[in-house]
Design a protein around this motif. Structure first.
Motif, PDB file in Angstrom:
ATOM      1  N   VAL A  32     -24.514  23.240 -49.145  1.00 55.60           N
ATOM      2  CA  VAL A  32     -24.717  23.962 -50.416  1.00 55.60           C
ATOM      3  C   VAL A  32     -24.277  23.072 -51.580  1.00 55.60           C
ATOM      4  O   VAL A  32     -24.957  22.977 -52.613  1.00 55.60           O
ATOM      5  CB  VAL A  32     -23.952  25.304 -50.410  1.00 55.60           C
ATOM      6  CG1 VAL A  32     -23.950  25.951 -51.790  1.00 55.60           C
ATOM      7  CG2 VAL A  32     -24.555  26.256 -49.381  1.00 55.60           C
TER       8      VAL A  32
ATOM      9  N   VAL B 297     -27.114  36.007 -56.095  1.00 51.43           N
ATOM     10  CA  VAL B 297     -27.606  34.992 -55.158  1.00 51.43           C
ATOM     11  C   VAL B 297     -27.623  33.638 -55.868  1.00 51.43           C
ATOM     12  O   VAL B 297     -28.133  33.513 -56.988  1.00 51.43           O
ATOM     13  CB  VAL B 297     -29.023  35.349 -54.666  1.00 51.43           C
ATOM     14  CG1 VAL B 297     -29.544  34.250 -53.734  1.00 51.43           C
ATOM     15  CG2 VAL B 297     -29.008  36.690 -53.949  1.00 51.43           C
TER      16      VAL B 297
ATOM     17  N   SER C 103     -24.680  33.826 -50.792  1.00 49.68           N
ATOM     18  CA  SER C 103     -26.007  33.811 -50.166  1.00 49.68           C
ATOM     19  C   SER C 103     -26.680  35.171 -50.372  1.00 49.68           C
ATOM     20  O   SER C 103     -26.024  36.147 -50.776  1.00 49.68           O
ATOM     21  CB  SER C 103     -25.856  33.521 -48.677  1.00 49.68           C
ATOM     22  OG  SER C 103     -25.499  34.710 -48.007  1.00 49.68           O
TER      23      SER C 103
END
Ligand code: A2P
Length: 358
Positions: A94, A74, A55
């Motif tokens: 995710v 990222v 993240s």
């Protein structure tokens, strides 16, 4: 596709992969992510370029791989350009959002989350148990099972292959690692605080973790009373053992152990089975270490399972509540981060490499 799935040797050691692969690890900064990197490194997986994804919180951090620093990037929609293999371990939301992007970019995906495990079109695989499933799927997505289901299946498959399992009752003793790196830190901090006589209000877990145990933190189904973890374990064991109607009941408990899950399993078979037979089958089973010393009262323990690739199986005894002689009780311990997650994912990738799929 011909697969040599029971070969315990790492893929690269087989010398079957001339080309180094472009590998992405999604969730590289997490507890499982760290073990994925360690497994890729120590098993000499043929990694060429390595992309570490997490993240925005972790952007710019560096992690070490083969002695060199690799910068964490990222995760975004362009993360998978040129990637051959993406190992996902950043949670189901995710995976749902980004695994399709990885697949669209041409990568194989081994997903550690629960996002695709119930999808019959996606193979749910523990190589020692049902590795043949890797050869029969249409797509490039493979689901890595829930940690309890994976560990239990390694212990049960060698028995199920000889005597059909017809019922399982299990109780688990699950480590902090299953709830991630923050939960592991909370267990350590809460224990230190308790020893020092200080208060430690729970932050990650719902209940005080030091010197305590509690029902698994997954939400409870109001109708059945089973929590989400128990339902996952039961459903996934049925898939792994190719026994869709198998009656199973689990009670999943979180215990103050850092990284290895333990479980008591009581298993009924279609035909009688002796302790000696079960011991012999388990002693030669891939991925199993028999720890069953009655004289020394030495049986599977989380501290001996931690860091081990094998699933420890012992306390093998005839279940005296079933006079038919068809039931056994076992105690099992396995590293949640290894066979329960990262190691199994890397073993799936190795099998895909050996088969020439990747
Ligand atoms: P980060 O460390 O940047 O939060 P654990 O299960 O040990 O808690 O680890 C979860 C992993 O998933 C971490 O690497 C975490 O990264 C990553 N992660 C969580 N949410 C996201 C997200 N939205 N995008 C990318 N990575 C994520």
């Amino acid at each position: 596709m011909s697969l040599d799935l029971l070969d315990p040797q790492p893929a690269a050691a087989e010398g079957l992969r001339p080309r180094a692969l472009d590998v992405a690890v999604v969730g590289a900064t997490g507890a499982v992510g760290a073990e994925l990197l360690a497994c890729l490194e120590r098993r000499n997986f043929p990694v060429g370029r390595l992309r570490l994804l997490a993240s925005p919180r972790s952007a710019g951090q560096t992690l070490s791989f083969r002695g060199a620093p690799v910068t964490v990037e990222v995760l975004d929609q362009d993360s998978f350009q040129g990637v051959d293999l993406a190992l996902f371990s950043a949670g189901a939301s995710v995976s749902r959002a980004y695994a399709p992007l990885a697949l669209a970019a041409g990568a194989w995906v081994v997903d550690n989350s629960s996002a695709f495990r119930a999808d019959e079109a996606v193979p749910l695989v523990v190589p020692e148990v049902n590795g043949h499933r890797l050869g029969d799927q249409a797509g490039r997505l493979v689901a890595n099972p829930n940690c309890v289901a994976a560990i239990a299946s390694v212990a049960l498959a060698p028995l199920h292959a000889r005597r059909l399992v017809v019922r399982i009752i299990g109780a688990t003793y699950q480590a902090a690692s299953g709830a991630g790196a923050a939960a592991m830190a909370e267990l350590q901090e809460a224990t230190a605080a308790a020893v020092a006589g200080q208060d430690y209000p729970p932050q990650v877990m719902a209940h005080p973790y030091a010197f305590n145990l509690f029902s698994h933190d997954a939400a409870v189904d109001p109708e059945s009373g089973y929590n989400g973890e128990e339902l996952k374990v039961m459903a996934e064991l049925r898939r792994l053992l190719a026994a869709p109607d198998l009656p199973a009941s689990f009670t999943c408990i979180r215990v103050p152990v850092l990284r290895a899950h333990a479980m008591a399993l009581t298993v009924r078979f279609a035909e009688p089975v002796s302790v000696e037979e079960a011991r012999a089958w388990l002693a030669e089973a891939p991925g199993v270490r028999l720890v069953d010393d009655r004289a020394a009262n030495h049986f599977p323990m989380p501290n001996e399972a931690s860091g081990a690739d094998e699933v420890l199986v012992g306390r093998i005894r005839t279940d005296l509540s079933d006079p038919s002689g068809r039931s056994l009780s076992l105690f099992v311990a396995g590293d949640q981060l290894l066979k329960g997650a990262a190691l199994n994912a890397v073993q799936i990738a190795e099998a895909l490499v050996r088969s020439g799929a990747i």
